[in-house]
Design an enzyme around this catalytic site. Structure first.
Site, PDB file in Angstrom:
ATOM      1  N   HIS A 130       0.650  -0.928  -0.063  1.00 52.26           N
ATOM      2  CA  HIS A 130      -0.127  -0.113   0.088  1.00 52.26           C
ATOM      3  C   HIS A 130       0.683   1.196   0.032  1.00 52.26           C
ATOM      4  O   HIS A 130       0.626   2.322  -0.745  1.00 52.26           O
ATOM      5  CB  HIS A 130      -0.834   0.282   1.224  1.00 52.26           C
ATOM      6  CG  HIS A 130      -1.463   1.188   1.498  1.00 52.26           C
ATOM      7  ND1 HIS A 130      -2.923   1.580   1.115  1.00 52.26           N
ATOM      8  CD2 HIS A 130      -1.214   2.459   2.037  1.00 52.26           C
ATOM      9  CE1 HIS A 130      -3.413   2.536   1.559  1.00 52.26           C
ATOM     10  NE2 HIS A 130      -2.344   3.153   2.037  1.00 52.26           N
ATOM     11  N   GLU A 131       1.885   1.153   0.748  1.00 48.18           N
ATOM     12  CA  GLU A 131       2.717   2.436   0.793  1.00 48.18           C
ATOM     13  C   GLU A 131       3.274   2.539  -0.333  1.00 48.18           C
ATOM     14  O   GLU A 131       3.732   3.530  -0.879  1.00 48.18           O
ATOM     15  CB  GLU A 131       3.762   2.403   2.146  1.00 48.18           C
ATOM     16  CG  GLU A 131       3.013   2.264   3.444  1.00 48.18           C
ATOM     17  CD  GLU A 131       1.961   3.435   3.612  1.00 48.18           C
ATOM     18  OE1 GLU A 131       2.175   4.418   3.213  1.00 48.18           O
ATOM     19  OE2 GLU A 131       1.126   3.227   4.422  1.00 48.18           O
ATOM     20  N   HIS A 134       1.399   4.286  -2.743  1.00 48.42           N
ATOM     21  CA  HIS A 134       1.479   5.790  -2.602  1.00 48.42           C
ATOM     22  C   HIS A 134       2.789   6.213  -3.303  1.00 48.42           C
ATOM     23  O   HIS A 134       2.575   7.458  -4.133  1.00 48.42           O
ATOM     24  CB  HIS A 134       1.575   6.028  -1.263  1.00 48.42           C
ATOM     25  CG  HIS A 134       0.245   6.258  -0.630  1.00 48.42           C
ATOM     26  ND1 HIS A 134      -0.797   6.801  -1.296  1.00 48.42           N
ATOM     27  CD2 HIS A 134      -0.107   5.625   0.506  1.00 48.42           C
ATOM     28  CE1 HIS A 134      -1.936   6.736   0.014  1.00 48.42           C
ATOM     29  NE2 HIS A 134      -1.231   6.096   0.788  1.00 48.42           N
ATOM     30  N   GLU A 201      -6.304   7.400  -0.566  1.00 50.49           N
ATOM     31  CA  GLU A 201      -6.236   6.023  -0.152  1.00 50.49           C
ATOM     32  C   GLU A 201      -6.749   4.760  -0.564  1.00 50.49           C
ATOM     33  O   GLU A 201      -6.514   3.964  -0.659  1.00 50.49           O
ATOM     34  CB  GLU A 201      -6.720   6.078   1.550  1.00 50.49           C
ATOM     35  CG  GLU A 201      -5.927   7.013   2.594  1.00 50.49           C
ATOM     36  CD  GLU A 201      -4.507   6.542   2.627  1.00 50.49           C
ATOM     37  OE1 GLU A 201      -4.386   5.146   3.006  1.00 50.49           O
ATOM     38  OE2 GLU A 201      -3.719   7.373   2.749  1.00 50.49           O
TER      39      GLU A 201
END
Length: 303
Positions: A130-131, A134, A201
Protein backbone atom coordinates in the site's frame (compact mmCIF):
# COMPACT_ATOMS: atom_id res chain seq x y z
CA UNK A 1 -11.05 9.54 -11.94
CA UNK A 2 -9.04 9.77 -8.71
CA UNK A 3 -6.27 11.69 -10.51
CA UNK A 4 -8.79 14.15 -11.97
CA UNK A 5 -10.50 14.62 -8.63
CA UNK A 6 -7.19 15.16 -6.87
CA UNK A 7 -6.15 17.72 -9.50
CA UNK A 8 -9.41 19.62 -9.10
CA UNK A 9 -9.13 19.60 -5.31
CA UNK A 10 -5.53 20.83 -5.42
CA UNK A 11 -6.59 23.59 -7.81
CA UNK A 12 -9.36 24.53 -5.40
CA UNK A 13 -6.88 24.63 -2.51
CA UNK A 14 -4.49 26.85 -4.43
CA UNK A 15 -7.39 29.04 -5.55
CA UNK A 16 -8.48 29.42 -1.93
CA UNK A 17 -4.96 30.47 -0.96
CA UNK A 18 -4.83 33.13 -3.69
CA UNK A 19 -8.34 34.31 -2.77
CA UNK A 20 -7.30 34.83 0.84
CA UNK A 21 -4.34 36.84 -0.39
CA UNK A 22 -6.58 38.94 -2.63
CA UNK A 23 -9.10 39.62 0.12
CA UNK A 24 -6.30 40.76 2.41
CA UNK A 25 -4.47 42.97 -0.06
CA UNK A 26 -6.13 42.80 -3.48
CA UNK A 27 -3.64 42.27 -6.37
CA UNK A 28 -0.61 42.89 -4.20
CA UNK A 29 -1.85 40.51 -1.54
CA UNK A 30 -2.55 37.82 -4.13
CA UNK A 31 0.97 38.22 -5.55
CA UNK A 32 2.48 37.93 -2.07
CA UNK A 33 0.35 34.80 -1.45
CA UNK A 34 1.55 33.26 -4.72
CA UNK A 35 5.22 33.93 -3.93
CA UNK A 36 4.75 32.58 -0.40
CA UNK A 37 3.07 29.40 -1.69
CA UNK A 38 5.82 28.85 -4.27
CA UNK A 39 8.55 29.29 -1.67
CA UNK A 40 6.93 26.98 0.88
CA UNK A 41 6.27 24.28 -1.72
CA UNK A 42 9.85 24.49 -2.99
CA UNK A 43 11.14 24.05 0.56
CA UNK A 44 8.70 21.19 1.18
CA UNK A 45 9.68 19.50 -2.11
CA UNK A 46 13.29 19.15 -1.00
CA UNK A 47 13.00 18.80 2.78
CA UNK A 48 9.57 17.56 3.91
CA UNK A 49 10.49 13.86 3.87
CA UNK A 50 13.51 14.37 6.13
CA UNK A 51 11.48 16.57 8.48
CA UNK A 52 8.65 14.03 8.83
CA UNK A 53 10.99 11.08 9.43
CA UNK A 54 12.93 13.05 12.04
CA UNK A 55 9.68 14.21 13.64
CA UNK A 56 8.61 10.60 14.20
CA UNK A 57 12.01 9.41 15.39
CA UNK A 58 12.45 7.02 12.47
CA UNK A 59 15.78 5.23 12.12
CA UNK A 60 17.00 3.84 8.82
CA UNK A 61 17.33 0.09 8.34
CA UNK A 62 19.49 -1.90 5.96
CA UNK A 63 19.85 -5.52 4.92
CA UNK A 64 22.16 -6.26 7.86
CA UNK A 65 20.02 -4.69 10.60
CA UNK A 66 16.64 -6.07 9.43
CA UNK A 67 17.15 -8.71 6.73
CA UNK A 68 13.59 -10.09 6.72
CA UNK A 69 11.75 -6.76 6.65
CA UNK A 70 14.22 -5.13 4.27
CA UNK A 71 14.04 -8.14 1.95
CA UNK A 72 10.24 -8.03 1.95
CA UNK A 73 10.19 -4.35 0.93
CA UNK A 74 12.81 -5.09 -1.73
CA UNK A 75 10.66 -7.87 -3.19
CA UNK A 76 7.56 -5.66 -3.23
CA UNK A 77 9.42 -2.77 -4.84
CA UNK A 78 10.59 -5.14 -7.56
CA UNK A 79 6.99 -6.30 -8.10
CA UNK A 80 5.89 -2.68 -8.39
CA UNK A 81 8.68 -1.77 -10.84
CA UNK A 82 10.05 0.81 -8.39
CA UNK A 83 13.57 1.68 -7.25
CA UNK A 84 14.36 0.34 -3.79
CA UNK A 85 13.15 2.96 -1.27
CA UNK A 86 14.88 3.75 1.98
CA UNK A 87 13.40 1.71 4.81
CA UNK A 88 12.78 3.15 8.28
CA UNK A 89 11.52 1.87 11.62
CA UNK A 90 9.72 3.94 14.24
CA UNK A 91 9.91 2.81 17.85
CA UNK A 92 6.18 3.12 18.50
CA UNK A 93 3.78 0.49 19.92
CA UNK A 94 0.88 1.65 17.71
CA UNK A 95 0.78 -0.42 14.50
CA UNK A 96 1.03 1.96 11.56
CA UNK A 97 3.10 2.93 8.52
CA UNK A 98 3.59 5.72 6.01
CA UNK A 99 5.54 6.63 2.88
CA UNK A 100 7.25 9.89 2.03
CA UNK A 101 9.59 11.37 -0.58
CA UNK A 102 9.32 13.71 -3.55
CA UNK A 103 9.54 10.96 -6.20
CA UNK A 104 10.14 7.19 -6.52
CA UNK A 105 13.90 7.75 -6.77
CA UNK A 106 13.93 9.53 -3.39
CA UNK A 107 11.22 7.63 -1.55
CA UNK A 108 11.14 6.21 1.94
CA UNK A 109 8.75 3.83 3.69
CA UNK A 110 8.44 3.66 7.46
CA UNK A 111 6.73 1.18 9.75
CA UNK A 112 6.30 1.13 13.51
CA UNK A 113 7.59 -1.59 15.78
CA UNK A 114 3.95 -2.17 16.72
CA UNK A 115 3.13 -3.05 13.10
CA UNK A 116 5.88 -5.66 12.88
CA UNK A 117 4.81 -7.16 16.22
CA UNK A 118 1.07 -7.36 15.51
CA UNK A 119 0.78 -8.48 11.88
CA UNK A 120 1.85 -11.65 10.11
CA UNK A 121 4.13 -11.60 7.07
CA UNK A 122 1.37 -11.48 4.44
CA UNK A 123 -0.36 -8.62 6.27
CA UNK A 124 2.90 -6.67 6.56
CA UNK A 125 3.45 -7.24 2.84
CA UNK A 126 -0.01 -5.82 2.14
CA UNK A 127 0.67 -2.71 4.23
CA UNK A 128 4.06 -2.03 2.67
CA UNK A 129 2.63 -2.64 -0.80
CA UNK A 130 0.00 0.00 0.00
CA UNK A 131 2.78 2.44 0.91
CA UNK A 132 4.70 1.61 -2.27
CA UNK A 133 1.51 2.28 -4.24
CA UNK A 134 1.51 5.79 -2.74
CA UNK A 135 5.09 6.16 -4.00
CA UNK A 136 4.21 4.82 -7.46
CA UNK A 137 1.22 7.18 -7.75
CA UNK A 138 3.39 10.07 -6.44
CA UNK A 139 0.84 10.63 -3.66
CA UNK A 140 3.66 11.43 -1.25
CA UNK A 141 4.45 14.61 -3.16
CA UNK A 142 0.76 15.50 -3.56
CA UNK A 143 0.07 15.13 0.15
CA UNK A 144 3.17 17.11 1.09
CA UNK A 145 2.10 19.97 -1.16
CA UNK A 146 -1.49 19.99 0.10
CA UNK A 147 -0.36 19.99 3.73
CA UNK A 148 2.01 22.87 2.99
CA UNK A 149 -0.64 24.97 1.22
CA UNK A 150 -3.25 24.24 3.89
CA UNK A 151 -0.79 25.33 6.57
CA UNK A 152 0.04 28.46 4.61
CA UNK A 153 -3.66 29.36 4.34
CA UNK A 154 -4.01 29.15 8.11
CA UNK A 155 -0.90 31.28 8.55
CA UNK A 156 -2.11 33.86 6.01
CA UNK A 157 -5.56 34.03 7.61
CA UNK A 158 -4.01 34.62 11.04
CA UNK A 159 -1.78 37.28 9.51
CA UNK A 160 -4.93 38.98 8.21
CA UNK A 161 -6.37 39.03 11.72
CA UNK A 162 -3.59 41.40 12.77
CA UNK A 163 -3.09 43.42 9.61
CA UNK A 164 -6.30 43.18 7.62
CA UNK A 165 -8.78 45.19 9.67
CA UNK A 166 -11.24 47.79 8.49
CA UNK A 167 -8.64 50.57 8.75
CA UNK A 168 -6.92 49.16 5.65
CA UNK A 169 -8.76 50.64 2.67
CA UNK A 170 -7.34 47.97 0.34
CA UNK A 171 -9.16 45.29 2.30
CA UNK A 172 -12.70 44.75 0.99
CA UNK A 173 -13.74 42.66 3.97
CA UNK A 174 -13.76 44.97 6.96
CA UNK A 175 -13.18 43.79 10.51
CA UNK A 176 -16.12 41.35 10.64
CA UNK A 177 -15.17 39.85 7.29
CA UNK A 178 -11.60 39.33 8.41
CA UNK A 179 -12.75 37.48 11.52
CA UNK A 180 -14.96 35.23 9.40
CA UNK A 181 -12.09 34.60 7.00
CA UNK A 182 -9.75 33.68 9.85
CA UNK A 183 -12.26 31.01 10.90
CA UNK A 184 -13.59 29.78 7.56
CA UNK A 185 -10.50 29.81 5.31
CA UNK A 186 -8.45 27.32 7.38
CA UNK A 187 -11.57 25.16 7.83
CA UNK A 188 -12.16 25.07 4.07
CA UNK A 189 -8.49 24.27 3.46
CA UNK A 190 -8.65 21.43 5.99
CA UNK A 191 -11.74 19.96 4.31
CA UNK A 192 -10.09 20.03 0.89
CA UNK A 193 -6.90 18.49 2.27
CA UNK A 194 -8.88 15.69 3.92
CA UNK A 195 -10.87 15.05 0.73
CA UNK A 196 -7.60 14.65 -1.21
CA UNK A 197 -6.24 12.30 1.44
CA UNK A 198 -9.33 10.08 1.41
CA UNK A 199 -9.27 9.91 -2.40
CA UNK A 200 -5.65 8.77 -2.47
CA UNK A 201 -6.15 6.07 0.20
CA UNK A 202 -8.64 4.11 -1.92
CA UNK A 203 -6.26 4.27 -4.87
CA UNK A 204 -3.32 3.07 -2.76
CA UNK A 205 -5.39 0.17 -1.38
CA UNK A 206 -6.07 -1.01 -4.93
CA UNK A 207 -2.46 -0.44 -5.94
CA UNK A 208 -1.23 -2.30 -2.86
CA UNK A 209 -3.50 -5.24 -3.63
CA UNK A 210 -2.09 -5.40 -7.15
CA UNK A 211 1.53 -5.20 -5.97
CA UNK A 212 1.22 -7.82 -3.23
CA UNK A 213 -1.45 -9.88 -5.03
CA UNK A 214 -3.02 -10.39 -1.59
CA UNK A 215 -5.95 -7.98 -1.19
CA UNK A 216 -7.46 -10.02 1.64
CA UNK A 217 -4.22 -9.87 3.61
CA UNK A 218 -4.28 -6.07 3.28
CA UNK A 219 -7.93 -6.06 4.38
CA UNK A 220 -7.02 -8.16 7.42
CA UNK A 221 -4.14 -5.79 8.21
CA UNK A 222 -6.39 -2.73 8.00
CA UNK A 223 -8.85 -4.33 10.41
CA UNK A 224 -6.12 -5.18 12.92
CA UNK A 225 -4.42 -1.79 12.67
CA UNK A 226 -7.69 0.13 12.98
CA UNK A 227 -8.70 -1.89 16.01
CA UNK A 228 -5.36 -1.36 17.72
CA UNK A 229 -4.84 2.29 16.73
CA UNK A 230 -7.76 3.43 18.88
CA UNK A 231 -6.51 1.49 21.90
CA UNK A 232 -2.82 2.40 21.64
CA UNK A 233 -1.94 6.08 21.74
CA UNK A 234 0.60 7.55 19.34
CA UNK A 235 2.01 10.56 21.26
CA UNK A 236 4.26 11.65 18.39
CA UNK A 237 1.35 11.80 15.96
CA UNK A 238 -0.84 13.54 18.54
CA UNK A 239 1.87 16.19 18.91
CA UNK A 240 2.13 16.55 15.11
CA UNK A 241 -1.44 16.12 13.77
CA UNK A 242 -0.53 17.67 10.40
CA UNK A 243 1.20 14.38 9.52
CA UNK A 244 -1.79 12.17 10.37
CA UNK A 245 -2.97 11.97 6.76
CA UNK A 246 0.28 10.23 5.77
CA UNK A 247 -0.37 7.06 7.79
CA UNK A 248 -2.22 4.04 6.44
CA UNK A 249 -4.73 4.36 9.31
CA UNK A 250 -5.44 7.60 11.16
CA UNK A 251 -3.04 7.55 14.15
CA UNK A 252 -5.05 10.11 16.12
CA UNK A 253 -7.65 9.16 18.69
CA UNK A 254 -11.37 9.57 18.13
CA UNK A 255 -11.50 9.60 14.30
CA UNK A 256 -13.49 6.67 12.95
CA UNK A 257 -16.12 8.36 10.80
CA UNK A 258 -15.96 8.48 7.03
CA UNK A 259 -17.09 12.09 7.03
CA UNK A 260 -15.94 15.59 6.22
CA UNK A 261 -13.58 15.82 9.18
CA UNK A 262 -11.80 12.49 8.72
CA UNK A 263 -8.35 12.29 7.18
CA UNK A 264 -9.00 8.69 6.13
CA UNK A 265 -11.94 6.68 4.77
CA UNK A 266 -13.73 4.45 7.25
CA UNK A 267 -11.68 1.20 7.45
CA UNK A 268 -14.90 -0.78 6.99
CA UNK A 269 -15.44 0.84 3.60
CA UNK A 270 -11.84 0.14 2.62
CA UNK A 271 -12.12 -3.49 3.68
CA UNK A 272 -15.31 -3.93 1.65
CA UNK A 273 -13.59 -2.38 -1.37
CA UNK A 274 -10.64 -4.75 -0.96
CA UNK A 275 -13.00 -7.71 -0.75
CA UNK A 276 -14.50 -6.63 -4.08
CA UNK A 277 -10.98 -6.31 -5.52
CA UNK A 278 -10.18 -9.81 -4.26
CA UNK A 279 -13.25 -11.10 -6.11
CA UNK A 280 -12.13 -9.31 -9.30
CA UNK A 281 -8.64 -10.81 -8.98
CA UNK A 282 -9.96 -14.25 -8.11
CA UNK A 283 -7.99 -14.14 -4.87
CA UNK A 284 -8.83 -16.81 -2.32
CA UNK A 285 -7.62 -17.66 1.14
CA UNK A 286 -7.87 -15.66 4.31
CA UNK A 287 -10.90 -13.63 5.25
CA UNK A 288 -10.89 -10.79 7.74
CA UNK A 289 -13.89 -9.83 9.77
CA UNK A 290 -14.73 -6.13 9.89
CA UNK A 291 -12.71 -5.55 13.05
CA UNK A 292 -10.40 -8.52 13.40
CA UNK A 293 -7.80 -7.97 16.10
CA UNK A 294 -4.89 -10.21 17.03
CA UNK A 295 -4.37 -10.96 20.74
CA UNK A 296 -1.84 -8.69 22.41
CA UNK A 297 0.45 -11.63 23.22
CA UNK A 298 0.59 -12.92 19.65
CA UNK A 299 3.81 -11.58 18.06
CA UNK A 300 4.26 -10.86 14.42
CA UNK A 301 7.01 -12.51 12.35
CA UNK A 302 9.68 -10.05 13.54
CA UNK A 303 8.23 -9.13 16.94
Amino acid sequence: MNTLRTGLLMAALMGLFLAVGYLLGREQGMLIAFVLAAGMNLFAYWNADKMVLRMHGARQLDRQSAPEFYGLVEELARNAGLPMPKVYLMDNPQPNAFATGRNPENAAVAATTGLLQLLDRDEIAGVMAHELAHVKHRDTLVMTMTATIAGAISMLANFGMFFGGSRDRSNPLGAIGVILMVILAPLAAMLVQMAISRTREYGADRGGAEISRQPLALASALAKIAGAAHRIENPTAEANPATAHMFIINPLSGQRMDGLFSTHPDPRNRIEALQRIAHEMGAVGRSAGPWESAPAHEPGPWG
